[in-house]
Motif scaffolding. Structure first.
Motif, PDB file in Angstrom:
ATOM      1  N   UNK A   4       0.835  -1.210   0.000  1.00  0.00           N
ATOM      2  CA  UNK A   4       0.000   0.000   0.000  1.00  0.00           C
ATOM      3  C   UNK A   4       0.868   1.257   0.000  1.00  0.00           C
ATOM      4  N   UNK A   5       0.538   2.175  -0.887  1.00  0.00           N
ATOM      5  CA  UNK A   5       1.159   3.506  -0.878  1.00  0.00           C
ATOM      6  C   UNK A   5       0.069   4.553  -0.748  1.00  0.00           C
ATOM      7  N   UNK A   6       0.305   5.516   0.110  1.00  0.00           N
ATOM      8  CA  UNK A   6      -0.690   6.571   0.308  1.00  0.00           C
ATOM      9  C   UNK A   6      -0.776   7.431  -0.959  1.00  0.00           C
ATOM     10  N   UNK A   7      -1.999   7.669  -1.484  1.00  0.00           N
ATOM     11  CA  UNK A   7      -2.146   8.382  -2.755  1.00  0.00           C
ATOM     12  C   UNK A   7      -1.586   9.807  -2.753  1.00  0.00           C
ATOM     13  N   UNK A   8      -1.663  10.491  -1.598  1.00  0.00           N
ATOM     14  CA  UNK A   8      -1.202  11.887  -1.558  1.00  0.00           C
ATOM     15  C   UNK A   8       0.240  12.012  -1.093  1.00  0.00           C
ATOM     16  N   UNK A   9       0.624  11.123  -0.185  1.00  0.00           N
ATOM     17  CA  UNK A   9       1.956  11.240   0.428  1.00  0.00           C
ATOM     18  C   UNK A   9       2.567   9.846   0.568  1.00  0.00           C
ATOM     19  N   UNK A  10       3.057   9.265  -0.554  1.00  0.00           N
ATOM     20  CA  UNK A  10       3.555   7.882  -0.507  1.00  0.00           C
ATOM     21  C   UNK A  10       4.682   7.713   0.508  1.00  0.00           C
ATOM     22  N   UNK A  11       4.598   6.617   1.278  1.00  0.00           N
ATOM     23  CA  UNK A  11       5.564   6.365   2.352  1.00  0.00           C
ATOM     24  C   UNK A  11       6.953   6.086   1.758  1.00  0.00           C
ATOM     25  N   UNK A  12       7.990   6.820   2.208  1.00  0.00           N
ATOM     26  CA  UNK A  12       9.338   6.640   1.663  1.00  0.00           C
ATOM     27  C   UNK A  12       9.851   5.200   1.732  1.00  0.00           C
ATOM     28  N   UNK A  13       9.562   4.518   2.832  1.00  0.00           N
ATOM     29  CA  UNK A  13      10.061   3.141   2.972  1.00  0.00           C
ATOM     30  C   UNK A  13       9.467   2.232   1.891  1.00  0.00           C
ATOM     31  N   UNK A  14       8.168   2.382   1.664  1.00  0.00           N
ATOM     32  CA  UNK A  14       7.507   1.562   0.648  1.00  0.00           C
ATOM     33  C   UNK A  14       7.954   1.945  -0.758  1.00  0.00           C
ATOM     34  N   UNK A 119       6.031   6.481 -27.104  1.00  0.00           N
ATOM     35  CA  UNK A 119       4.926   7.107 -26.381  1.00  0.00           C
ATOM     36  C   UNK A 119       5.399   7.543 -25.005  1.00  0.00           C
ATOM     37  N   UNK A 120       5.168   8.811 -24.678  1.00  0.00           N
ATOM     38  CA  UNK A 120       5.618   9.346 -23.392  1.00  0.00           C
ATOM     39  C   UNK A 120       4.445   9.916 -22.606  1.00  0.00           C
ATOM     40  N   UNK A 121       4.489   9.706 -21.295  1.00  0.00           N
ATOM     41  CA  UNK A 121       3.424  10.160 -20.388  1.00  0.00           C
ATOM     42  C   UNK A 121       4.018  10.850 -19.172  1.00  0.00           C
ATOM     43  N   UNK A 122       3.276  11.809 -18.630  1.00  0.00           N
ATOM     44  CA  UNK A 122       3.552  12.323 -17.272  1.00  0.00           C
ATOM     45  C   UNK A 122       2.201  12.301 -16.560  1.00  0.00           C
ATOM     46  N   UNK A 123       1.899  11.226 -15.833  1.00  0.00           N
ATOM     47  CA  UNK A 123       0.577  11.141 -15.207  1.00  0.00           C
ATOM     48  C   UNK A 123       0.441  12.091 -14.030  1.00  0.00           C
ATOM     49  N   UNK A 124      -0.755  12.562 -13.832  1.00  0.00           N
ATOM     50  CA  UNK A 124      -1.053  13.419 -12.687  1.00  0.00           C
ATOM     51  C   UNK A 124      -1.384  12.507 -11.499  1.00  0.00           C
ATOM     52  N   UNK A 125      -0.363  11.794 -11.042  1.00  0.00           N
ATOM     53  CA  UNK A 125      -0.536  10.812  -9.980  1.00  0.00           C
ATOM     54  C   UNK A 125       0.717  10.807  -9.110  1.00  0.00           C
ATOM     55  N   UNK A 126       0.548  11.105  -7.834  1.00  0.00           N
ATOM     56  CA  UNK A 126       1.696  11.231  -6.916  1.00  0.00           C
ATOM     57  C   UNK A 126       2.486   9.945  -6.781  1.00  0.00           C
ATOM     58  N   UNK A 127       1.774   8.802  -6.740  1.00  0.00           N
ATOM     59  CA  UNK A 127       2.464   7.529  -6.531  1.00  0.00           C
ATOM     60  C   UNK A 127       3.368   7.217  -7.718  1.00  0.00           C
ATOM     61  N   UNK A 128       2.809   7.299  -8.932  1.00  0.00           N
ATOM     62  CA  UNK A 128       3.586   6.969 -10.134  1.00  0.00           C
ATOM     63  C   UNK A 128       4.825   7.859 -10.240  1.00  0.00           C
ATOM     64  N   UNK A 129       4.651   9.145 -10.017  1.00  0.00           N
ATOM     65  CA  UNK A 129       5.780  10.067 -10.168  1.00  0.00           C
ATOM     66  C   UNK A 129       6.797   9.897  -9.022  1.00  0.00           C
ATOM     67  N   UNK A 130       6.307   9.570  -7.828  1.00  0.00           N
ATOM     68  CA  UNK A 130       7.224   9.337  -6.697  1.00  0.00           C
ATOM     69  C   UNK A 130       8.073   8.088  -6.937  1.00  0.00           C
TER      70      UNK A 130
END
Length: 205
Positions: A4-14, A119-130
Motif C-alpha cells: 500500500x502507498x498513500x495516494x497523496x503522500x507515498x511512504x518513503x520506505x515503501x 509514447x511518453x506520459x507524465x501522469x497526474x498521480x503522486x504515486x507513479x511520479x514518486x
C-alpha cells in the motif's frame, strides 16, 4: 506481494521497496491518473520482455510507452521538439495523455517503434511520479492484458489474478476504467489516435 502507498503522500520506505524491485528487473502493477498499468525499469530489457509476454505481444510491435517525472525528464527521451509542441505538452501535462514523439538515443532500443517513435506520459498521480523519482528514471507504462477493465480497478483483485506473473502490486486505492488519450505528434499536426480520459483540442498559436 501487495504494497500500500498513500495516494497523496507515498511512504518513503515503501517507495524504496518498489524502486528496489524495479532495479532488480522486477515487474509491478501500479496506479496512474487513469487505469492501473504494468511497469518495469525501462533499462531492464528482460523485464520489458516479461511484460510483453504477460500481454501476449511482441515487444517490437507492442508500441510500448513509458512515464516520465516531468517535462525536463521527458525532453531527454525525444528529439528536439518544436516550440508549439513543447507549449502543447506543457499545457496538457501532467495529465491523462500519452504523446507519441520522435525517440532520442536515450530510449532503449527494445522500446522504439519501427518508425523510431516512443509514447511518453507524465501522469497526474503522486504515486507513479514518486516511484520514478525514487528509481531515478522512467518506468514502462503498459495496459493489463484482456478486456475485463473492471477487474483492473481493485488492487485486491489484481493481486489474485496476477500474483504469479508480477513481483509487486502497488495499492494506491481504486483505479479508473478509462485509459489515457493518445496523441501522435510525429506528423505536421497532432492527431488523436485514441480518445481516452483526456479531452484534447489543438492549441492556438
Amino acid at each position: 506481494m501487495l504494497l500500500h502507498l498513500h495516494p497523496d503522500d507515498p511512504q518513503p520506505r515503501n517507495l524504496r521497496t518498489v524502486a528496489a524491485t524495479l532495479s532488480k528487473g522486477g515487474v509491478i502493477i501500479y496506479p496512474t491518473d487513469t487505469i492501473y498499468g504494468l511497469g518495469c525499469d525501462i533499462y531492464q530489457p528482460k523485464a520489458v520482455e516479461r511484460i510483453a509476454r504477460i500481454k501476449g505481444v511482441d515487444p517490437q510491435k507492442a508500441q510500448l510507452s513509458f512515464i516520465c517525472y516531468d517535462l525536463s525528464d521527458l525532453s531527454k527521451y525525444t528529439k528536439s521538439i518544436s516550440t508549439p509542441i513543447y507549449r502543447m505538452l506543457k499545457h496538457y501535462l501532467p495529465g491523462p495523455y500519452t504523446f507519441i514523439l520522435p525517440a532520442s538515443k536515450e530510449v532503449p532500443k527494445i522500446l522504439k517503434s519501427k518508425k523510431d517513435t516512443i509514447g511518453l506520459r507524465i501522469p497526474n498521480n503522486n504515486i507513479a511520479r514518486a516511484i520514478i523519482k525514487e528509481l531515478g528514471h522512467p518506468i514502462l507504462s503498459a495496459s493489463l492484458p484482456g478486456e475485463m477493465v473492471e477487474e483492473y480497478t481493485d488492487p485486491e483483485l489484481m493481486i489474485r489474478k496476477f500474483d504469479k506473473l508480477v513481483d509487486l502490486v502497488v495499492d494506491g486505492g481504486i483505479g479508473g476504467m478509462v485509459p489515457s488519450t493518445i496523441v501522435d505528434c510525429t506528423g505536421d499536426q497532432p492527431v488523436v489516435i485514441r480518445q481516452g480520459a483526456g479531452a484534447f483540442e489543438m492549441q492556438e498559436d
